[in-house]
Design a protein around this motif. Structure first.
Motif, PDB file in Angstrom:
ATOM      1  N   MET A  99       0.839  -1.187   0.000  1.00 48.56           N
ATOM      2  CA  MET A  99       0.000   0.000   0.000  1.00 48.56           C
ATOM      3  C   MET A  99       0.883   1.249   0.000  1.00 48.56           C
ATOM      4  N   ARG A 101       0.264   5.640   0.652  1.00 47.12           N
ATOM      5  CA  ARG A 101      -0.676   6.718   0.955  1.00 47.12           C
ATOM      6  C   ARG A 101      -0.441   7.889   0.005  1.00 47.12           C
ATOM      7  N   VAL A 106      -5.920  10.316  -4.799  1.00 45.47           N
ATOM      8  CA  VAL A 106      -5.235   9.110  -5.274  1.00 45.47           C
ATOM      9  C   VAL A 106      -5.508   8.839  -6.750  1.00 45.47           C
ATOM     10  N   TRP A 116       5.864   3.016  -0.456  1.00 44.10           N
ATOM     11  CA  TRP A 116       5.150   1.746  -0.404  1.00 44.10           C
ATOM     12  C   TRP A 116       5.554   0.923   0.820  1.00 44.10           C
ATOM     13  N   GLN A 154      -6.265   8.492   1.486  1.00 48.77           N
ATOM     14  CA  GLN A 154      -6.418   7.776   0.224  1.00 48.77           C
ATOM     15  C   GLN A 154      -5.138   7.002  -0.100  1.00 48.77           C
ATOM     16  N   TYR A 155      -5.329   5.786  -0.596  1.00 47.79           N
ATOM     17  CA  TYR A 155      -4.210   4.871  -0.810  1.00 47.79           C
ATOM     18  C   TYR A 155      -4.320   4.155  -2.154  1.00 47.79           C
TER      19      TYR A 155
END
Length: 231
Positions: A99, A101, A106, A116, A154-155
């Motif tokens: 993941m 951010r 995003v 990451w 948001q990712y």
């Protein structure tokens, strides 16, 4: 003669597509949100072909041939999410999920930089050299629970299935990749890490990427990438 050759080529291509796969759907609470809805459509959405160059920009989200073209799913920290493949994962393989951010929206972010962190992995299982098995094989989905301490925001969520059936030489591993977009709500004050760049996280010569799984059978398997952040 020409017709027979053409049929042979078509059958060969069909077989190749059948043996490969994509991850077009995000799973939220066990249910799919739809193909290419919250997942950025990858270059291989028709061919199912893999990425083999770990230094390529396509190694990140495999969507260089088109716009992001995905919406963002709202999920709560502590909920269960994942990815569903368009068919069963037929290759001997392992799986990582990362993941990152986004600094803002995003949907317009490319995921570049040391941003990451790994949140889930499905490694190979060994027992000292007599056998090796692959829990990531013969399934069509990978799911995990978002840590409750994951900060809101948001990712990008990136699945990376590493097929190692032909990985005994450099460049032989096949990577099946997709990136989903999510907005995490109700998050905590965790500090995800270690942070890595994609591409950049691998050289392609890691023992978990370049290896012969057949003979001699590996005595152990080292999962590539950083440690999993569990919150």
């Amino acid at each position: 003669m020409y017709n027979k050759a053409l049929v042979a080529v078509v059958l060969s291509l069909a077989s190749l597509v059948h043996c490969h796969y994509t991850f077009p759907a995000l799973l939220v609470g066990g249910s799919s949100t739809g193909d290419w809805v919250n997942v950025r459509r990858t270059n291989n959405y028709n061919s199912n072909g893999p990425v083999t160059d770990v230094s390529s920009q396509d190694f990140r989200c495999y969507n260089s041939q088109g716009a992001a073209s995905a919406s963002t799913a709202r999920v709560s920290a502590g909920s269960r999410i994942g990815f569903k493949a368009n068919q069963g994962v037929y290759h001997q393989s392992v799986t990582n999920i990362y993941m990152a951010r986004a600094p803002g929206n995003v949907s317009t972010w490319d995921g570049s930089g040391n941003v990451w962190f790994k949140v889930h992995e499905v490694p190979a299982v060994t027992n000292g050299g007599s056998s090796i098995s692959f829990p990531a094989m013969n399934v069509d989905k990978y799911e995990f629970t978002l840590p409750s301490s994951l900060p809101s925001g948001q990712y990008l969520v990136r699945v990376e299935n590493i097929a190692v059936h032909g990985a005994s030489s450099f460049g032989g591993a096949q990577f099946y990749i997709s990136c989903a977009q999510i907005e995490v709500t109700g998050g905590g004050g965790g500090n995800p890490g270690p942070l890595v760049a994609i591409p950049g996280v691998y050289t392609g010569r890691e023992p978990g990427i370049m290896l012969n799984i057949y003979y001699p059978v590996p005595a152990n398997y080292v999962m590539p990438g950083p440690a999993v952040w569990r919150g």
